[in-house]
Design an enzyme around this catalytic site. Structure first.
Site: not given
Ligand SMILES: [Zn+2]
Length: 136
Positions: A51, A54, A99, A102, A123
């Site tokens: 991510c 984060c 995510c 976060c 995607c």
């Molecule tokens: Zn994250």
């Protein structure tokens, strides 16, 4: 590398400081980068995608496949790393993916398209993720 849970920004203003304007637009405002413009559309480098907001690990590179849709596509995520939310915006019923750590926007997930044996396509916006290349 990864940040402690307590270090995550708590407000959108704190996120705005941490992210570039384009990252903020996609990750925190559920924007979408234009197809074929993202840096990871055709990337085949082994490693793990994290991510960008984060740093949590989201997708091993061996789940990435060529969907020819213009965005990086993955047929599976690391268990528990990604959460799904029903999204009825733009007059379509889609499933948004974020995510799990976060709550930042990644993209959408589609099923039943037959691209891979797992029959799933995450995607994902390139700008929502960052590749950490494998060692060696
Ligand atoms: Zn994250």
């Amino acid at each position: 590398m990864s940040l402690d849970e307590n270090e995550l920004p708590r407000t959108e203003d704190e996120w705005r400081v941490r992210l570039s304007p384009e990252e903020f637009r996609v990750l925190r405002e559920a924007g979408t980068e234009r197809p074929w413009t993202g840096e990871y559309v055709d990337t085949k480098t082994p490693g793990v995608y994290r991510c960008r907001a984060c740093g949590a690990q989201l997708y091993p590179s061996d789940t990435k496949f060529d969907s020819h849709c213009g965005w990086p596509s993955f047929d599976d995520a690391i268990p528990g790393a990604v959460k799904e939310i029903e999204d009825d915006s733009h007059g379509m019923r889609r499933t948004e993916i974020r995510c799990a750590r976060c709550d930042s926007h990644l993209g959408h997930v589609f099923r039943g398209e037959g691209f891979t044996p797992k029959d799933t396509r995450h995607c994902v916006n390139s700008i929502s993720i960052r590749l950490e290349p494998a060692q060696g």
